[in-house]
Write a protein that holds these residues in place. Structure first.
Motif, PDB file in Angstrom:
ATOM      1  N   VAL A 296       0.813  -1.215   0.000  1.00  0.00           N
ATOM      2  CA  VAL A 296       0.000   0.000   0.000  1.00  0.00           C
ATOM      3  C   VAL A 296       0.849   1.269   0.000  1.00  0.00           C
ATOM      4  O   VAL A 296       0.390   2.309  -0.467  1.00  0.00           O
ATOM      5  CB  VAL A 296      -0.964  -0.009   1.202  1.00  0.00           C
ATOM      6  CG1 VAL A 296      -1.838   1.230   1.215  1.00  0.00           C
ATOM      7  CG2 VAL A 296      -1.842  -1.261   1.163  1.00  0.00           C
ATOM      8  N   VAL A 297       2.082   1.206   0.494  1.00  0.00           N
ATOM      9  CA  VAL A 297       2.897   2.416   0.610  1.00  0.00           C
ATOM     10  C   VAL A 297       4.112   2.379  -0.320  1.00  0.00           C
ATOM     11  O   VAL A 297       4.245   3.213  -1.221  1.00  0.00           O
ATOM     12  CB  VAL A 297       3.348   2.636   2.066  1.00  0.00           C
ATOM     13  CG1 VAL A 297       4.193   3.910   2.164  1.00  0.00           C
ATOM     14  CG2 VAL A 297       2.141   2.732   2.995  1.00  0.00           C
ATOM     15  N   LEU A 298       4.991   1.416  -0.109  1.00  0.00           N
ATOM     16  CA  LEU A 298       6.292   1.449  -0.775  1.00  0.00           C
ATOM     17  C   LEU A 298       6.213   1.120  -2.260  1.00  0.00           C
ATOM     18  O   LEU A 298       6.845   1.789  -3.089  1.00  0.00           O
ATOM     19  CB  LEU A 298       7.248   0.484  -0.080  1.00  0.00           C
ATOM     20  CG  LEU A 298       7.579   0.826   1.378  1.00  0.00           C
ATOM     21  CD1 LEU A 298       8.511  -0.230   1.974  1.00  0.00           C
ATOM     22  CD2 LEU A 298       8.228   2.200   1.468  1.00  0.00           C
ATOM     23  N   MET A 299       5.457   0.098  -2.611  1.00  0.00           N
ATOM     24  CA  MET A 299       5.382  -0.304  -4.016  1.00  0.00           C
ATOM     25  C   MET A 299       4.869   0.818  -4.920  1.00  0.00           C
ATOM     26  O   MET A 299       5.475   1.093  -5.971  1.00  0.00           O
ATOM     27  CB  MET A 299       4.516  -1.562  -4.145  1.00  0.00           C
ATOM     28  CG  MET A 299       4.628  -2.271  -5.468  1.00  0.00           C
ATOM     29  SD  MET A 299       3.663  -3.803  -5.505  1.00  0.00           S
ATOM     30  CE  MET A 299       4.672  -4.823  -4.398  1.00  0.00           C
ATOM     31  N   PRO A 300       3.775   1.507  -4.570  1.00  0.00           N
ATOM     32  CA  PRO A 300       3.336   2.620  -5.431  1.00  0.00           C
ATOM     33  C   PRO A 300       4.353   3.752  -5.523  1.00  0.00           C
ATOM     34  O   PRO A 300       4.538   4.332  -6.602  1.00  0.00           O
ATOM     35  CB  PRO A 300       2.040   3.093  -4.751  1.00  0.00           C
ATOM     36  CG  PRO A 300       1.551   1.912  -4.001  1.00  0.00           C
ATOM     37  CD  PRO A 300       2.775   1.213  -3.524  1.00  0.00           C
ATOM     38  N   VAL A 301       5.012   4.070  -4.418  1.00  0.00           N
ATOM     39  CA  VAL A 301       5.987   5.160  -4.423  1.00  0.00           C
ATOM     40  C   VAL A 301       7.163   4.826  -5.335  1.00  0.00           C
ATOM     41  O   VAL A 301       7.719   5.712  -5.994  1.00  0.00           O
ATOM     42  CB  VAL A 301       6.474   5.437  -2.986  1.00  0.00           C
ATOM     43  CG1 VAL A 301       7.673   6.374  -2.987  1.00  0.00           C
ATOM     44  CG2 VAL A 301       5.343   6.035  -2.153  1.00  0.00           C
ATOM     45  N   VAL A 302       7.533   3.554  -5.406  1.00  0.00           N
ATOM     46  CA  VAL A 302       8.665   3.153  -6.236  1.00  0.00           C
ATOM     47  C   VAL A 302       8.263   3.055  -7.710  1.00  0.00           C
ATOM     48  O   VAL A 302       8.974   3.539  -8.596  1.00  0.00           O
ATOM     49  CB  VAL A 302       9.237   1.807  -5.752  1.00  0.00           C
ATOM     50  CG1 VAL A 302      10.284   1.279  -6.728  1.00  0.00           C
ATOM     51  CG2 VAL A 302       9.845   1.960  -4.363  1.00  0.00           C
ATOM     52  N   GLU A 303       7.117   2.441  -7.985  1.00  0.00           N
ATOM     53  CA  GLU A 303       6.788   2.083  -9.363  1.00  0.00           C
ATOM     54  C   GLU A 303       6.208   3.223 -10.189  1.00  0.00           C
ATOM     55  O   GLU A 303       6.454   3.293 -11.394  1.00  0.00           O
ATOM     56  CB  GLU A 303       5.821   0.889  -9.348  1.00  0.00           C
ATOM     57  CG  GLU A 303       6.481  -0.379  -8.822  1.00  0.00           C
ATOM     58  CD  GLU A 303       5.537  -1.565  -8.756  1.00  0.00           C
ATOM     59  OE1 GLU A 303       4.313  -1.361  -8.956  1.00  0.00           O
ATOM     60  OE2 GLU A 303       6.011  -2.684  -8.505  1.00  0.00           O
TER      61      GLU A 303
ATOM     62  N   ILE B 294      -5.791   1.048  -5.093  1.00  0.00           N
ATOM     63  CA  ILE B 294      -6.011  -0.195  -5.837  1.00  0.00           C
ATOM     64  C   ILE B 294      -5.348  -1.373  -5.138  1.00  0.00           C
ATOM     65  O   ILE B 294      -5.934  -2.457  -5.006  1.00  0.00           O
ATOM     66  CB  ILE B 294      -5.488  -0.041  -7.273  1.00  0.00           C
ATOM     67  CG1 ILE B 294      -6.365   0.933  -8.054  1.00  0.00           C
ATOM     68  CG2 ILE B 294      -5.431  -1.395  -7.978  1.00  0.00           C
ATOM     69  CD1 ILE B 294      -5.857   1.231  -9.452  1.00  0.00           C
ATOM     70  N   ASN B 295      -4.116  -1.191  -4.682  1.00  0.00           N
ATOM     71  CA  ASN B 295      -3.431  -2.278  -3.981  1.00  0.00           C
ATOM     72  C   ASN B 295      -4.131  -2.625  -2.672  1.00  0.00           C
ATOM     73  O   ASN B 295      -4.206  -3.795  -2.292  1.00  0.00           O
ATOM     74  CB  ASN B 295      -1.981  -1.888  -3.707  1.00  0.00           C
ATOM     75  CG  ASN B 295      -1.080  -2.108  -4.911  1.00  0.00           C
ATOM     76  OD1 ASN B 295      -1.556  -2.413  -6.000  1.00  0.00           O
ATOM     77  ND2 ASN B 295       0.207  -1.946  -4.734  1.00  0.00           N
TER      78      ASN B 295
ATOM     79  N   LEU C 127      -5.693  -6.257  -1.918  1.00  0.00           N
ATOM     80  CA  LEU C 127      -5.288  -7.028  -0.737  1.00  0.00           C
ATOM     81  C   LEU C 127      -6.510  -7.460   0.070  1.00  0.00           C
ATOM     82  O   LEU C 127      -6.604  -8.611   0.505  1.00  0.00           O
ATOM     83  CB  LEU C 127      -4.351  -6.199   0.132  1.00  0.00           C
ATOM     84  CG  LEU C 127      -3.897  -6.838   1.449  1.00  0.00           C
ATOM     85  CD1 LEU C 127      -3.150  -8.136   1.187  1.00  0.00           C
ATOM     86  CD2 LEU C 127      -3.035  -5.865   2.255  1.00  0.00           C
ATOM     87  N   VAL C 128      -7.452  -6.546   0.264  1.00  0.00           N
ATOM     88  CA  VAL C 128      -8.665  -6.882   1.019  1.00  0.00           C
ATOM     89  C   VAL C 128      -9.446  -7.991   0.304  1.00  0.00           C
ATOM     90  O   VAL C 128      -9.948  -8.933   0.930  1.00  0.00           O
ATOM     91  CB  VAL C 128      -9.538  -5.619   1.218  1.00  0.00           C
ATOM     92  CG1 VAL C 128     -10.902  -6.008   1.797  1.00  0.00           C
ATOM     93  CG2 VAL C 128      -8.833  -4.646   2.142  1.00  0.00           C
ATOM     94  N   ARG C 129      -9.566  -7.891  -1.010  1.00  0.00           N
ATOM     95  CA  ARG C 129     -10.266  -8.940  -1.772  1.00  0.00           C
ATOM     96  C   ARG C 129      -9.570 -10.279  -1.648  1.00  0.00           C
ATOM     97  O   ARG C 129     -10.222 -11.317  -1.524  1.00  0.00           O
ATOM     98  CB  ARG C 129     -10.355  -8.541  -3.251  1.00  0.00           C
ATOM     99  CG  ARG C 129     -11.343  -7.419  -3.545  1.00  0.00           C
ATOM    100  CD  ARG C 129     -11.500  -7.217  -5.048  1.00  0.00           C
ATOM    101  NE  ARG C 129     -12.161  -8.342  -5.660  1.00  0.00           N
ATOM    102  CZ  ARG C 129     -11.559  -9.273  -6.385  1.00  0.00           C
ATOM    103  NH1 ARG C 129     -10.242  -9.229  -6.580  1.00  0.00           N
ATOM    104  NH2 ARG C 129     -12.244 -10.266  -6.917  1.00  0.00           N
ATOM    105  N   ALA C 130      -8.247 -10.263  -1.699  1.00  0.00           N
ATOM    106  CA  ALA C 130      -7.490 -11.520  -1.596  1.00  0.00           C
ATOM    107  C   ALA C 130      -7.663 -12.154  -0.228  1.00  0.00           C
ATOM    108  O   ALA C 130      -7.679 -13.387  -0.091  1.00  0.00           O
ATOM    109  CB  ALA C 130      -6.015 -11.268  -1.876  1.00  0.00           C
TER     110      ALA C 130
END
Length: 215
Positions: free
Chosen positions: A118-125, A206-207, A211-214
């Motif tokens: 929720v935090v790091l992946m969006p900031v990086v990508e 979105i992430n 995650l909640v759906r998964a």
């Protein structure tokens, strides 16, 4: 921009291999969640170092063009929801390993899993795939920008599964269908909002929903 492209190549081609090598070197004794947090923290630090001026300028654009960015965020989220629902109706011969692994990762390390997704992946990508890839290709053609940003990111999300299980299985490339709505929505959000922080925020939402759906 030159430093950005070097980092882009390292992040896509080299960093995943290095991370896999580190995990194999510890023979499974290194906690995956904690190792991934360190990996994405280092990646996020490099993103801020490489793209600091771009990120700072994007924050000013967010404040100056707040209505445009809110509109781009809202329409991007709605478009992703509709297109993702349609994509999930398409029968695929393989299941998405990411969605299958999220419950286990969350059970073992809930905080680390949330921080990464929720935090790091969006900031990086987002600075890489939207800011750099789309921003550069859009100068030549907006259509080319959309195609490259959408397709390359969707491919990036699934290519590692082709070789992940000891055999080469190209059927996993079909999982790109599940990531195309997200990638298109993020590209739309950046193109119409103008600030890189809008797709970062949309990516976070979105992430979180995924995650909640998964779970």
């Amino acid at each position: 921009m030159g430093r950005g492209w070097v980092f882009f190549a390292l992040y896509v081609l080299l960093f995943p291999w290095v991370m896999g090598w580190v995990q194999r070197s510890f023979h499974g004794e290194l906690p995956v969640a904690e190792a991934n947090v360190v990996y994405y923290l280092l990646s996020a630090t490099l993103v801020f170092l490489v793209f600091w001026t771009f990120l700072k300028h994007g924050f000013h654009l967010l404040l100056d063009w707040l209505p445009e960015n809110l509109f781009a965020f809202g329409t991007g989220l709605a478009g992703w929801a509709v297109l993702s629902f349609l994509a999930w109706l398409i029968p695929l011969p393989v299941e998405n390993p990411n969605l299958l692994s999220y419950p286990e990762q969350y059970a073992l390390a809930p905080l680390a899993t949330v921080v990464i997704l929720v935090v790091l992946m969006p900031v990086v990508e987002e600075p890489l795939f939207r800011g750099l890839l789309f921003g550069t290709s859009r100068r030549y053609s907006r259509i080319l920008g959309y195609l490259l940003s959408t397709l390359v990111y969707a491919l990036y999300c699934v290519w590692q599964f082709v070789y992940a299980y000891g055999t080469v299985d190209f059927r996993y490339l079909l999982l790109m269908v599940e990531y195309l709505p997200m990638s298109l929505a993020l590209t739309w959000c950046y193109d119409n909002g103008g600030s890189i922080w809008s797709p970062i925020a949309l990516h976070m939402v979105i992430n979180a929903v995924t995650l909640v759906r998964a779970l």
